[in-house]
Motif scaffolding. Structure first.
Motif, PDB file in Angstrom:
ATOM      1  N   LEU A 245      29.795  48.237-164.741  1.00  0.00           N
ATOM      2  CA  LEU A 245      29.088  48.222-165.686  1.00  0.00           C
ATOM      3  C   LEU A 245      28.105  46.921-165.798  1.00  0.00           C
ATOM      4  CD1 LEU A 245      30.903  49.996-168.697  1.00  0.00           C
ATOM      5  CD2 LEU A 245      28.957  50.677-167.641  1.00  0.00           C
ATOM      6  N   VAL A 246      28.850  45.739-165.674  1.00  0.00           N
ATOM      7  CA  VAL A 246      28.214  44.616-165.771  1.00  0.00           C
ATOM      8  C   VAL A 246      27.087  44.498-164.775  1.00  0.00           C
ATOM      9  CG1 VAL A 246      28.491  42.007-165.383  1.00  0.00           C
ATOM     10  CG2 VAL A 246      29.857  43.112-167.014  1.00  0.00           C
ATOM     11  N   MET A 247      27.267  44.921-163.736  1.00  0.00           N
ATOM     12  CA  MET A 247      26.540  44.755-162.504  1.00  0.00           C
ATOM     13  C   MET A 247      25.254  45.691-162.932  1.00  0.00           C
ATOM     14  SD  MET A 247      28.537  45.005-158.850  1.00  0.00           S
ATOM     15  CE  MET A 247      27.713  46.308-158.406  1.00  0.00           C
ATOM     16  N   ILE A 252      19.782  46.452-164.527  1.00  0.00           N
ATOM     17  CA  ILE A 252      18.397  47.161-165.484  1.00  0.00           C
ATOM     18  C   ILE A 252      17.704  45.994-166.221  1.00  0.00           C
ATOM     19  CG2 ILE A 252      18.160  48.478-167.647  1.00  0.00           C
ATOM     20  CD1 ILE A 252      20.793  50.281-166.532  1.00  0.00           C
ATOM     21  N   LYS A 253      18.722  44.965-166.589  1.00  0.00           N
ATOM     22  CA  LYS A 253      17.876  43.804-167.397  1.00  0.00           C
ATOM     23  C   LYS A 253      16.787  43.292-166.210  1.00  0.00           C
ATOM     24  CE  LYS A 253      20.879  42.055-171.148  1.00  0.00           C
ATOM     25  NZ  LYS A 253      21.806  41.300-171.379  1.00  0.00           N
ATOM     26  N   ALA A 254      17.294  42.901-164.943  1.00  0.00           N
ATOM     27  CA  ALA A 254      16.563  42.315-164.112  1.00  0.00           C
ATOM     28  C   ALA A 254      15.198  43.159-163.889  1.00  0.00           C
ATOM     29  CB  ALA A 254      17.183  42.131-162.764  1.00  0.00           C
ATOM     30  N   LYS A 259       9.219  44.028-164.728  1.00  0.00           N
ATOM     31  CA  LYS A 259       8.237  44.956-165.295  1.00  0.00           C
ATOM     32  C   LYS A 259       7.345  44.030-166.388  1.00  0.00           C
ATOM     33  CE  LYS A 259       9.702  49.612-165.272  1.00  0.00           C
ATOM     34  NZ  LYS A 259      10.589  50.611-166.088  1.00  0.00           N
ATOM     35  N   ASN A 260       8.001  43.339-167.084  1.00  0.00           N
ATOM     36  CA  ASN A 260       7.203  42.442-168.187  1.00  0.00           C
ATOM     37  C   ASN A 260       6.264  41.397-167.581  1.00  0.00           C
ATOM     38  OD1 ASN A 260       8.260  43.880-170.231  1.00  0.00           O
ATOM     39  ND2 ASN A 260      10.210  42.214-170.736  1.00  0.00           N
TER      40      ASN A 260
ATOM     41  N   VAL C 119      14.910  57.095-162.297  1.00  0.00           N
ATOM     42  CA  VAL C 119      15.677  55.947-161.525  1.00  0.00           C
ATOM     43  C   VAL C 119      16.749  55.600-162.289  1.00  0.00           C
ATOM     44  CG1 VAL C 119      15.561  53.775-160.438  1.00  0.00           C
ATOM     45  CG2 VAL C 119      13.569  55.413-160.305  1.00  0.00           C
ATOM     46  N   SER C 120      16.653  55.460-163.552  1.00  0.00           N
ATOM     47  CA  SER C 120      17.570  54.688-164.516  1.00  0.00           C
ATOM     48  C   SER C 120      18.804  55.648-164.547  1.00  0.00           C
ATOM     49  CB  SER C 120      17.242  54.592-165.967  1.00  0.00           C
ATOM     50  OG  SER C 120      16.752  55.607-166.319  1.00  0.00           O
TER      51      SER C 120
END
Lengths: 262, 362, 307
Positions: A245-247, A252-254, A259-260, C119-120
């Motif tokens: 989960l952490v990975m 996803i955050k990365a 994207k930003n 993808v998610s």
């Protein structure tokens, strides 16, 4: 209407994968020693698990062996990857094929062949032979993690560093190593997991005094009833779930960050 | 000409975003139609609805008068040339082109004949056994066209087919595509964001923006008589200025009052004034011209692009060079001043005051 | 970098020679030799005689030289002896093949469907496929023991409907089930990673050119996923055919596989590393053959697919 069959299929597949694990976890809280009768809720098995000297010493062995083996494999493997990267084509192909050998080799063959070697060299099976074996089967994974990073690297980076006044050693330390760090870390982590998880090769190369956790688990499965094993499974499941989960969350955050930036 | 495809009031939403907003369009037989617009304008979605890859949320799609909303792509007499060609990597050139015929169990002899015809048409004779992975972009493009044409579709859909090619190749392929279309005598529906491509190839251009159709017309119409500031700006470069229509044929902008040829606006209505850079003549400054200082001059090959700073910033195309710092006068003839309704989509701070139709300029 | 940095691979090469190449050569040597024991005067000894001599020698406080000498002799006996176990070998191959085929049919639609998701969502699905993989396979296998037992959960569940109890554990079916359960993710992951590379437009192109769902599958998706099928088959079949724990835990002692046979020669009471090496060699050669066959599967037509 198209959705229903696929939903049934997903449920079947994930049920198949997870129901056995959930049954184990449920049983770890079962007061009854029998696996099939529920007599009440208890944490006893967890307490007993942590008080079991065999399991705890096996756990310690596993961690020590994994850390030593992964560290050595990472150092040797990274050096090897850099070496292989700089070789001529034919030499590289031959060595890479040899590197794949332990990966495609059935584990049991690797295990007995190492056992033969140690017996032949009259090295007593134990801590040392375990570490040597673990380094051996971790090495290819490190190389396979680091080599692609070297290939992705822009070779001009190294030249640019020298152009700007680095000598070879500095260019290497300041430019090449940072570029392949992610590969090195992945290689180390992979080695760590493979080493902690390995049963087959350890089974053939360990002595009576140097049990690792998987070997202890194996001897526990031989006894008919071992509720401590359920507790152990539950703990391992939770740890693995947390790590994954952490990975995933980090990934996803990365990707959101990327994207930003765009 | 007969209508071959009719789009009637089609809307489509993706994840809560309105991609197509009630669009209607007729496409005629043997016509080369281009859907033109910036990315996200809905042109590709329109194409995919015609191809059968997207089902519209509402509205109807007719093919030869028959409603085909629910017909799967493999039952439509329409074929597609995909954006990145989507060639089958496991098949060679010949088998890629023969794919559709193999599916319909055509006899080997006929397949061979048709494939060879197609290879000739797209000028790829001798490449039959090549793997499509080893072709250049232009060659892959030709295979994709041949593959889509082999079933003799009534309509060929092309989704930015030249986007991945370099400029020179793109020009060549433009003429070639046009030739193929005339040779095959079928309808081409072509999606692009490149206005020059649209103007060169099409019989009819459909300009789209934000899920709606802005203007439908011949390339000449679209270029010379854009219906609003968006179209004017998208098709070629334009100077767009805010103005006020005093009365028919008289407009005020840039601090002056000009004669023009437009009428039918309310008295003192705020409007957009569009002037093409090549229509502007630079003269010595006089009392009747808009006077400004040349800010920069860039040689563009055919002409110089001159930026003139007056009360507004003007882009002027001229064959005669100027020096930065020169004082110049901008002279306009009435027929080069195009007056448009304010479109809320384009100029900020203004909104459509009444719902009258967007007029063409006579 | 420069040519000189290639020497940094040297320690690795040395390591691999000692711990991979030499052991494999030892297997080869042991497979084609037999140990013969002699006393110090050159008389041939049986194993019992040798053990007796050593015991005497140890009892005498290890006086004098070690009383037994060993010599290796070249022989084909071990390889020929492997033939005696052909039913076990064939059984292993059959069970592993069944498990591989079921994994393929079970995993293929899943891999395809996941590869077409957002993808998610793909990430989450794949994470939950990998999660059991990260648990030790002994625990996973042990989990099934609980379920399959005579008075285990499945039989108790069936009892509610008045059926059973069935003999499930200690059967060949249980062994196959254990293989599927342990190795299914190894089928799904390579399939998935190949399928994510299939462009949506390629599949649409097939529909566009007149293919219905079945044709699109057989003419486009299947050929394009061949590399994934090949590596999935290898990744399931190789560990399945050489496993020895799954058969021990779920098959009882009665359903022996190649792996059990090898283990028996090295760690069992019938200690015979020569025969064990011979069986290992046969297994190794068989596995290498299988891999080269499955590699043919995809190199045939997809040559030049940029993976």
């Amino acid at each position: 209407m198209k959705k229903l069959p696929s939903r049934v299929y997903y449920i079947f597949l994930f049920g198949f994968l997870y129901i056995p694990i959930f049954v184990l976890i449920a049983n770890s809280f079962n007061a009854s020693k029998s696996r099939n009768v529920w007599t009440g809720f208890t944490f006893d098995w967890y307490v007993k698990l942590f008080n079991d000297a065999d399991i705890m010493s096996a756990l310690a062995n596993t961690i020590i062996i994994a850390l030593i083996a992964s560290t050595v494999a990472t150092v040797l493997g990274t050096a090897a990857a850099i070496g292989i990267f700089n070789m001529k084509n034919t030499a590289r192909t031959v060595i890479m094929n040899a590197t794949y050998l332990p990966i495609i080799n059935p584990e049991i063959v690797t295990g007995v062949s190492l056992m033969l070697l140690f017996v032949f060299l009259k090295i007593n099976l134990g801590f040392l032979t375990l570490i040597l074996s673990h380094i051996t089967f971790c090495l290819p994974y490190v190389i396979l993690c680091v080599l692609p990073k070297l290939r992705q690297m822009d070779i001009h980076l190294y030249e640019a560093a020298m152009d700007l006044g680095c000598n070879r050693r500095q260019a290497f330390r300041k430019v090449v190593i940072p570029e392949i760090t992610t590969g090195i870390i992945t290689g180390f982590l992979m080695s760590l997991t493979y080493s902690i998880d390995d049963f087959v090769i350890s089974y053939f190369t360990s002595g009576p005094t140097s049990q690792t956790l998987p070997i202890t688990i194996f001897s526990m499965t031989r006894r008919k009833v071992s509720p401590k094993l359920n507790a152990l499974s539950a703990i391992i499941f939770v740890i693995v779930l947390a790590v994954l989960l952490v990975m995933n969350v980090r990934e996803i955050k990365a990707s959101k960050k990327n994207k930003n930036r765009r | 000409m007969d209508k071959i495809i009719e789009i009637k009031g089609i809307s489509k939403e993706f994840n809560g975003e309105q991609v197509l907003d009630n669009i209607s369009l007729d496409i005629h037989d043997k016509e080369f139609v281009t859907l033109l617009g910036p990315s996200g304008c809905g042109k590709t979605t329109t194409l995919r609805i015609i191809g059968g890859f997207v089902t519209p949320d509402s509205g109807d799609l007719f093919f030869n008068g028959k409603r085909i909303n629910d017909l799967p792509p493999y039952k439509r007499n329409v074929n597609t040339v995909f954006q990145k060609y989507a060639l089958f990597p496991h098949l060679n050139v010949y088998e890629n082109i023969a794919f559709a015929l193999r599916l319909s169990k055509t006899p080997e002899k006929k397949i061979n004949m048709r494939v060879n015809e197609m290879l000739e048409l797209v000028d790829l004779v001798g490449f039959e056994r090549r793997s499509v992975n080893y072709l250049s972009g232009g060659q892959q493009q030709r295979v994709a066209i041949a593959r889509a044409l082999i079933n003799q579709p009534k309509v060929l859909l092309l989704d930015e087919p030249l986007g991945a090619l370099d400029l020179k190749l793109r020009k060549e392929m433009q003429t070639e595509l046009k030739k193929i279309q005339q040779h095959m005598e079928i309808t081409f529906i072509y999606v692009t964001h490149d206005q020059e491509e649209a103007l060169t190839m099409s019989d009819t251009v459909v300009v789209m923006n934000r899920g709606t159709i802005q203007q439908v017309g011949t390339p000449q119409d679209i270029y010379n008589e854009p219906v609003n500031a968006f179209v004017a700006d998208f098709i070629g470069e334009s100077n767009i200025l805010g103005g006020i229509m005093h009365r028919d044929r008289l407009v005020e902008f840039a601090g002056n009052i000009f004669e023009c040829v437009d009428r039918g606006f309310a008295p003192m209505e705020p409007v957009d004034v569009v002037i093409r850079p090549e229509d502007i003549v630079l003269t010595e400054p006089t009392a009747d011209t808009i006077n400004g200082v040349v800010e920069s001059v860039t040689f563009k090959g055919v002409h110089y692009e001159i930026i003139v700073q007056a009360s507004d910033t003007w882009i002027v195309h001229s064959t005669k060079a100027r020096e930065p710092g020169d004082i110049v006068g901008i002279t306009l003839s009435p027929s080069d001043i195009h007056i448009m309704k304010k479109s809320s989509a384009f100029s900020q701070g203004s909104f459509i005051t009444d719902e009258t139709e967007v007029r063409n300029i006579e | 970098m420069n040519r000189r940095s290639r020497y940094s691979a040297f320690p690795y090469l040395l390591w691999m020679s000692v711990f991979i190449i030499v052991p494999l050569i030892l297997i080869l040597v042991f497979a084609f030799t037999t140990t013969v024991k002699f006393d110090n005067t050159g008389n041939r000894l049986t194993n019992d005689q040798a053990a007796e001599l050593i015991a005497d020698w140890e009892a005498s406080g290890k006086a004098g030289d070690f009383p037994v000498k060993e010599k290796f002799y070249f022989t084909f006996d071990n390889i020929i002896q492997v033939g005696n176990y052909s039913s076990t070998l064939i059984n292993s191959v059959i069970l592993a093949s069944i498990a591989t085929v079921i994994c393929l049919f079970l995993g293929y639609p899943f891999a395809y469907m996941v590869s077409r998701m957002r993808v998610s969502r793909q990430k989450i699905m794949i994470m939950f496929i990998m999660l059991p993989m990260w648990m030790n396979f002994l625990l996973r296998t042990y989990a099934w023991m609980t379920l399959l037992e005579k008075n285990g959960w499945i039989n108790r569940f069936l009892e509610l409907f008045g059926i059973g109890p069935f003999e499930m554990i200690n059967t060949q079916g249980a062994v196959v089930l254990g293989m599927i359960y342990n190795f299914l993710p190894y089928m799904i992951l390579p399939l998935y990673s190949v399928m994510t590379k299939i462009d949506d437009h390629t599949i649409e192109a097939a529909y566009d050119l007149g293919a219905n769902r079945v044709k699109a599958l057989t003419k486009v998706i299947l050929p394009l996923s061949m590399p994934g099928i090949a590596s999935g088959i290898t990744m399931v079949f190789v560990p399945a055919v050489s496993t020895f724990i799954i058969s021990k835990l779920l098959g009882g002692g009665t359903n022996m596989l190649i792996g059990d046979l090898i283990e028996l020669q090295f760690l069992g009471n019938t200690y015979n590393p020569h025969l064990g090496s011979a069986i290992s060699l046969v297994l190794l050669v068989f596995v290498l053959l299988c891999i080269s066959v499955t590699n043919q599967l995809d190199s045939d037509k997809t040559e030049g697919v940029l993976l």
